[in-house]
Design a protein around this motif. Structure first.
Motif, short mmCIF file in Angstrom:
data_model
loop_
_atom_site.label_atom_id
_atom_site.label_comp_id
_atom_site.label_asym_id
_atom_site.label_seq_id
_atom_site.Cartn_x
_atom_site.Cartn_y
_atom_site.Cartn_z
N ARG A 190 82.17 -62.88 -25.27
CA ARG A 190 83.04 -61.51 -24.70
C ARG A 190 82.09 -60.81 -23.58
O ARG A 190 82.64 -60.50 -22.60
CB ARG A 190 83.52 -60.52 -25.61
CG ARG A 190 84.30 -59.49 -25.26
CD ARG A 190 84.63 -58.63 -26.44
NE ARG A 190 85.38 -59.14 -27.53
CZ ARG A 190 86.00 -58.28 -28.37
NH1 ARG A 190 85.65 -57.05 -28.42
NH2 ARG A 190 86.54 -58.80 -29.43
N GLY A 191 81.10 -60.54 -23.85
CA GLY A 191 80.31 -59.68 -23.10
C GLY A 191 79.94 -60.51 -21.84
O GLY A 191 80.32 -59.79 -20.61
N ALA A 236 92.02 -59.39 -12.66
CA ALA A 236 90.77 -58.90 -13.62
C ALA A 236 90.99 -58.14 -14.82
O ALA A 236 90.54 -58.65 -15.81
CB ALA A 236 89.93 -58.28 -12.73
N LEU A 237 91.72 -57.00 -14.79
CA LEU A 237 92.28 -56.33 -16.06
C LEU A 237 92.89 -57.29 -17.00
O LEU A 237 92.89 -57.19 -18.06
CB LEU A 237 92.96 -55.07 -15.55
CG LEU A 237 92.31 -54.03 -14.90
CD1 LEU A 237 93.23 -52.80 -14.30
CD2 LEU A 237 91.11 -53.40 -15.58
N VAL A 238 93.94 -58.07 -16.48
CA VAL A 238 94.65 -58.95 -17.19
C VAL A 238 93.77 -60.04 -17.98
O VAL A 238 93.86 -60.24 -19.17
CB VAL A 238 95.58 -59.61 -16.59
CG1 VAL A 238 96.54 -60.79 -17.50
CG2 VAL A 238 96.86 -58.77 -16.24
N VAL A 277 81.86 -59.85 -17.84
CA VAL A 277 80.97 -59.60 -16.45
C VAL A 277 81.47 -60.56 -15.59
O VAL A 277 81.46 -60.28 -14.25
CB VAL A 277 79.38 -59.64 -16.86
CG1 VAL A 277 78.75 -59.78 -15.48
CG2 VAL A 277 78.91 -58.54 -17.70
N ALA A 278 81.67 -61.82 -15.99
CA ALA A 278 82.16 -62.69 -15.01
C ALA A 278 83.54 -62.39 -14.27
O ALA A 278 83.87 -62.58 -13.29
CB ALA A 278 82.14 -64.17 -15.57
N ILE A 279 84.31 -61.92 -15.19
CA ILE A 279 85.69 -61.71 -14.67
C ILE A 279 85.81 -60.53 -13.72
O ILE A 279 86.34 -60.50 -12.58
CB ILE A 279 86.77 -61.57 -16.01
CG1 ILE A 279 87.03 -62.78 -16.70
CG2 ILE A 279 88.15 -60.89 -15.32
CD1 ILE A 279 87.80 -62.50 -18.01
N VAL A 314 92.97 -60.41 -21.86
CA VAL A 314 93.29 -61.72 -22.62
C VAL A 314 91.94 -62.29 -23.46
O VAL A 314 91.87 -62.65 -24.48
CB VAL A 314 93.73 -62.75 -21.50
CG1 VAL A 314 93.51 -64.29 -22.22
CG2 VAL A 314 95.28 -62.54 -21.02
N LEU A 315 90.71 -61.93 -22.62
CA LEU A 315 89.43 -62.33 -23.33
C LEU A 315 89.23 -61.58 -24.58
O LEU A 315 88.72 -62.23 -25.35
CB LEU A 315 88.35 -62.03 -22.35
CG LEU A 315 86.97 -62.52 -22.87
CD1 LEU A 315 86.79 -63.81 -23.19
CD2 LEU A 315 85.93 -61.86 -21.93
N VAL A 316 89.64 -60.31 -24.70
CA VAL A 316 89.47 -59.23 -25.73
C VAL A 316 90.10 -59.97 -26.92
O VAL A 316 89.90 -60.07 -28.04
CB VAL A 316 89.70 -57.87 -25.50
CG1 VAL A 316 89.64 -57.00 -26.57
CG2 VAL A 316 88.41 -57.45 -24.49
#
Length: 557
Positions: free
Chosen positions: A32-33, A58-60, A37-39, A64-66
């Protein structure tokens, strides 16, 4: 503190609250971390060209990652998807099946495949598929002990297993059969003294100079065996006794053993085969002979430590004895101590695949010769899954002798021994990280989460326990439990019963079932010290190990 107050505090321990050290991202997942950073980085690169579209994307992406990496009582979405893909791949390749290797059968199948390589007959092609499947499932070791061989496997000598699992450091292991510390009715004072003695034994092996770095305790819980009582009857009963009296004694044996479970205990030591081990072995001899002589000294030291920790007897298992225990844990129809037909390299029972939540073994009852089927399921017990509470040495009693559990089961705990210096540094670093996180939250007007307070208290306890002069060392641990039944339905009900007992009686909030790779997970409760991911020492600790080397070559020891 008065003596009475001190006595009342003895034997009380606090477990749970944290399961790993704080890293760059705290205790959250690295995926996740670094994914966040990559996104964000990609979003910043495309912002000048795309403007608000890149920012929103990027926010989306972060949202989604979270969602995908958020842990639940059933694991995260990514974890569930990974398990599903693993199971599908195993079904497609039949990698979850196991057939003990037979050189003659393998040669016959290979020859048949070569001879029918260019055939167009449909029957031959169907046979080729089945032959290839059988050949692919045929291996020397089952998944639970993949990469296992023997450094010493003779009769009447301790069996020294040599492990080279994929992606791990090679190591040696020796299993000891022990009596257990408690025999019959014991006072609470004796229970506490036994726990303290075993803790002192572990601390003695955690010193930087010790070659052994990991210890495993195994308790096998199985139905009572009346064979010894029946043997006594055959040799002592009066031949002139009436038939009704003989029948009465048989009924007594049946009634007394109904629902009764007995425990067999084992302790396993693990010695990593690293440069330091090899260098010290040279002092004992050249090549593998030096290894065996060094291990003979280590085994005797381990045995003395077990006896000093209030075990009335402790005997190292031979290679055949260890293999017999492994085979019994796969096929409980085999007696635990049946070694007459055993070879050290024969560690696997035939297993069929296709099951997502079970390791299904198809064996033979050596007494009747009939085919039997056993279903196994393994769960992991992690530190973060325990409720934070005061616990006494017998806190696992309901798992071991609980009246509500009548299934065959094996409970195993793996403990990695960490020198006090390294553990003290990690505890101090974790405490600073947790306190900084809480200060950051409160300074912004937020109410800190209870999770943060629990972590701070746990880090403070560790730092206090590891104070200079305490004699304590660090530990990295994990627990496993394998349940065994004779059918799928019984396994399902046993899983529910076990989870209920763990939650209500033992204080284990969550059992993490190791589904989609249950065949390999079974090995975590076998006496081979496999299943714990070693902790990653800090850069400073690794540097100090390199500087320390293996000691002076001119020294006697």
């Amino acid at each position: 503190m008065s003596e009475s107050q001190y006595e009342s505090e003895r034997g009380i321990y606090i477990l749970g609250g944290e399961g790993r050290h704080r890293g760059f991202w705290g205790t959250q997942s690295k995926s996740r971390g670094w994914g966040t950073v990559a996104i964000i980085g990609v979003g910043m690169v495309f912002t000048p060209a795309l403007g608000w579209v890149a920012i929103v994307s990027a926010l989306v992406g972060v949202t989604v990652l979270v969602i995908l990496t958020s842990g639940t009582h059933n694991g995260s979405i990514i974890e569930r998807r990974r398990r599903s893909r693993r199971h599908q791949l195993a079904q497609r390749t039949h990698a979850d099946e196991f057939i003990p290797y037979d050189a003659d059968r393998a040669a016959l199948l290979t020859t048949a495949l070569e001879q029918t390589n260019k055939t167009k007959d449909k029957a031959d092609r169907a046979g080729r598929i089945e032959w290839a499947r059988e050949l692919n499932a045929m291996r020397a070791n089952p998944d639970g002990c993949d990469g296992m061989g023997w450094l010493q496997s003779g009769r009447g000598v301790p069996g020294i297993a040599w492990h080279g699992p994929t992606g791990e450091e090679p190591y040696l292991s020796v299993a000891f059969s022990v009596s257990g510390q408690l025999r019959g009715m014991e006072s609470s004072e004796n229970v506490v003294r036994g726990a303290e003695a075993f803790g002192a034994f572990q601390a003695s092996k955690a010193a930087p100079g010790s070659l052994m770095r990991m210890m495993q305790s195994v308790t096998r819980v199985l139905p009572a065996d009346t064979a010894l009582q029946e043997f006594w009857v055959l040799n002592n009963i009066d031949e002139d006794a009436p038939d009704w009296a003989k029948k009465s004694y048989e009924e007594v044996l049946i009634e007394s053993s109904r629902g009764a479970m007995v425990q067999r205990h084992y302790v396993v030591g693990r010695w990593p085969v690293n440069a330091r081990f090899v260098e010290q072995a040279r002092e004992y001899g050249t090549g593998r002979d030096g290894w065996r002589k060094l291990m003979a000294a280590e085994i005797e030291s381990f045995r003395r430590g077990l006896l000093d920790s209030r075990h009335s007897w402790a005997e190292p298992l031979t290679a055949r004895g260890t293999a017999a225990v492994i085979r019994h844990m796969q096929n409980p129809s085999r007696p635990l101590d049946l070694v007459r037909d055993m070879e050290p390299t024969s560690t696997g029972e035939r297993a069929r695949g296709g099951e997502y939540s079970a390791h299904v073994v198809e064996g033979i009852d050596p007494e009747s010769g009939e085919h039997v089927e056993w279903w196994h399921r393994t769960a992991v017990i992690r530190a973060e899954s325990l409720t934070v509470a005061q616990r006494r040495p017998l806190w696992l009693l309901e798992l071991l002798v609980g009246r509500e559990l009548d299934m065959i089961r094996t409970v195993s705990f793996h403990v990695e021994l960490i020198p006090a210096g390294e553990a003290r540094h990690a505890a101090r670093r974790d405490l600073v990280s947790d306190m900084a996180a809480e200060i950051s939250e409160t300074s912004n007007g937020k109410i800190p989460l209870d999770e943060g307070k629990v972590k701070i208290l746990a880090a403070q306890r560790r730092r206090s326990d590891l104070a200079e002069g305490s004699g304590h060392h660090g530990a990295n641990w994990v627990g496993f439990i394998t349940i065994t039944t004779d059918s799928r339905d019984r396994l399902a009900s046993a899983s529910r019963e076990l989870a209920e007992v763990c939650a209500n009686e033992v204080g284990i909030q969550r059992l993490e079932w190791l589904d989609s790779y249950q065949a390999a997970a079974s090995g975590t409760t076998w006496p081979i010290a496999r299943g714990l991911r070693p902790h990653v020492p800090t850069f400073g600790a690794r540097a100090m190990r390199v500087i320390a080397g293996g000691g002076d070559k001119e020294a006697i020891a």
